[in-house]
Structures are given as structure tokens and as C-alpha cells.
Design a protein around this motif. Structure first.
Motif, PDB file in Angstrom:
ATOM      1  N   ILE A 110       0.840  -1.069   0.003  1.00 44.61           N
ATOM      2  CA  ILE A 110      -0.107   0.048   0.042  1.00 44.61           C
ATOM      3  C   ILE A 110       1.078   1.144  -0.028  1.00 44.61           C
ATOM      4  O   ILE A 110       1.877   1.406   0.742  1.00 44.61           O
ATOM      5  CB  ILE A 110      -0.800  -0.087   1.172  1.00 44.61           C
ATOM      6  N   LEU A 111       0.600   2.290  -0.811  1.00 49.04           N
ATOM      7  CA  LEU A 111       1.261   3.389  -0.783  1.00 49.04           C
ATOM      8  C   LEU A 111       0.247   4.682   0.013  1.00 49.04           C
ATOM      9  O   LEU A 111      -0.666   4.926  -0.381  1.00 49.04           O
ATOM     10  CB  LEU A 111       1.639   3.869  -2.287  1.00 49.04           C
ATOM     11  N   TYR A 112       1.169   5.297   0.676  1.00 51.03           N
ATOM     12  CA  TYR A 112       0.339   6.371   1.355  1.00 51.03           C
ATOM     13  C   TYR A 112       1.043   7.809   0.766  1.00 51.03           C
ATOM     14  O   TYR A 112       2.068   7.813   1.149  1.00 51.03           O
ATOM     15  CB  TYR A 112       0.425   6.261   2.882  1.00 51.03           C
ATOM     16  N   PHE A 113      -0.080   8.565   0.835  1.00 45.84           N
ATOM     17  CA  PHE A 113       0.549   9.897   0.387  1.00 45.84           C
ATOM     18  C   PHE A 113      -0.402  10.844   1.200  1.00 45.84           C
ATOM     19  O   PHE A 113      -1.513  10.938   1.663  1.00 45.84           O
ATOM     20  CB  PHE A 113      -0.023  10.426  -0.939  1.00 45.84           C
ATOM     21  N   THR A 114       0.397  12.023   1.449  1.00 47.56           N
ATOM     22  CA  THR A 114      -0.022  13.363   2.277  1.00 47.56           C
ATOM     23  C   THR A 114      -0.905  13.959   0.862  1.00 47.56           C
ATOM     24  O   THR A 114      -0.845  13.892  -0.148  1.00 47.56           O
ATOM     25  CB  THR A 114       0.998  14.351   2.821  1.00 47.56           C
ATOM     26  N   GLU A 115      -1.831  14.887   1.471  1.00 48.18           N
ATOM     27  CA  GLU A 115      -2.564  15.707   0.421  1.00 48.18           C
ATOM     28  C   GLU A 115      -1.814  16.430  -0.518  1.00 48.18           C
ATOM     29  O   GLU A 115      -1.976  16.563  -1.638  1.00 48.18           O
ATOM     30  CB  GLU A 115      -3.759  16.459   1.215  1.00 48.18           C
ATOM     31  N   ALA A 116      -0.592  17.078  -0.025  1.00 43.21           N
ATOM     32  CA  ALA A 116       0.376  17.683  -0.626  1.00 43.21           C
ATOM     33  C   ALA A 116       1.139  17.011  -1.655  1.00 43.21           C
ATOM     34  O   ALA A 116       1.218  17.185  -2.870  1.00 43.21           O
ATOM     35  CB  ALA A 116       1.419  18.477   0.208  1.00 43.21           C
ATOM     36  N   GLU A 117       1.523  15.831  -1.254  1.00 45.37           N
ATOM     37  CA  GLU A 117       2.190  14.846  -2.199  1.00 45.37           C
ATOM     38  C   GLU A 117       1.284  14.555  -3.278  1.00 45.37           C
ATOM     39  O   GLU A 117       1.728  14.367  -4.520  1.00 45.37           O
ATOM     40  CB  GLU A 117       2.713  13.704  -1.333  1.00 45.37           C
ATOM     41  N   TRP A 118      -0.079  14.125  -2.971  1.00 47.10           N
ATOM     42  CA  TRP A 118      -0.875  13.654  -3.997  1.00 47.10           C
ATOM     43  C   TRP A 118      -1.399  14.748  -4.961  1.00 47.10           C
ATOM     44  O   TRP A 118      -1.278  14.762  -6.212  1.00 47.10           O
ATOM     45  CB  TRP A 118      -2.273  13.308  -3.123  1.00 47.10           C
TER      46      TRP A 118
END
Length: 77
Positions: free
Chosen positions: A46-54
Motif C-alpha cells: 500500500i502506498l500512502y500520500f499526504t494531500e500535498a504529495e497527492w
């Protein structure tokens, strides 16, 4: 959870979840996080991103930053 249904796009599941529900401890995910995983193997990595990264990823896609990763449809296999 945010109540938004997961999105299935080209074999990838994308979900927007509460940032406090992310099991990754090395960075602050804030109020919301984006989760990506393979629809064919949903129990896999699973990959997790912050909203800024996304947001940066989406802007890069729209700007063509990853176009060089696409296969050239004119080339024979």
C-alpha cells in the motif's frame, strides 16, 4: 474515514482516509491521506500520500512530467 467511496482506476484502488488512520509513523499525514493499492492484489503493498504529495503528483501528471514513462504505441514489441 472520510465517507468517500474508493475509486478504481486502471487497476489501481485510490482511497481518501483520515490521516490519523495511517499506520506509517515517519511523517504527519494531517487530516486526510491518500491510499493507493493494486486492485488485483488489494492485500499487497500500500502506498500512502499526504494531500500535498497527492496534489503534486496530480499536477505532474497533468503537466506531462511522466509522459516519458509511457510506451510508444508506434514501436513493435
Amino acid at each position: 474515514m472520510t465517507g468517500q467511496e474508493p475509486i478504481l482506476s486502471d487497476g489501481v484502488i485510490i482511497e481518501f482516509i483520515d490521516g490519523r488512520d495511517v499506520p506509517v509513523q515517519h511523517k504527519d499525514f494531517g487530516e486526510r491521506a491518500v491510499v493507493m493499492r493494486d486492485a488485483k492484489n488489494p492485500e499487497g503493498p500500500i502506498l500512502y500520500f499526504t494531500e500535498a504529495e497527492w496534489d503534486a503528483f496530480i499536477a505532474g501528471v497533468k503537466d506531462g512530467e511522466f509522459d516519458d514513462l509511457l510506451e510508444d504505441p508506434t514501436e513493435a514489441p
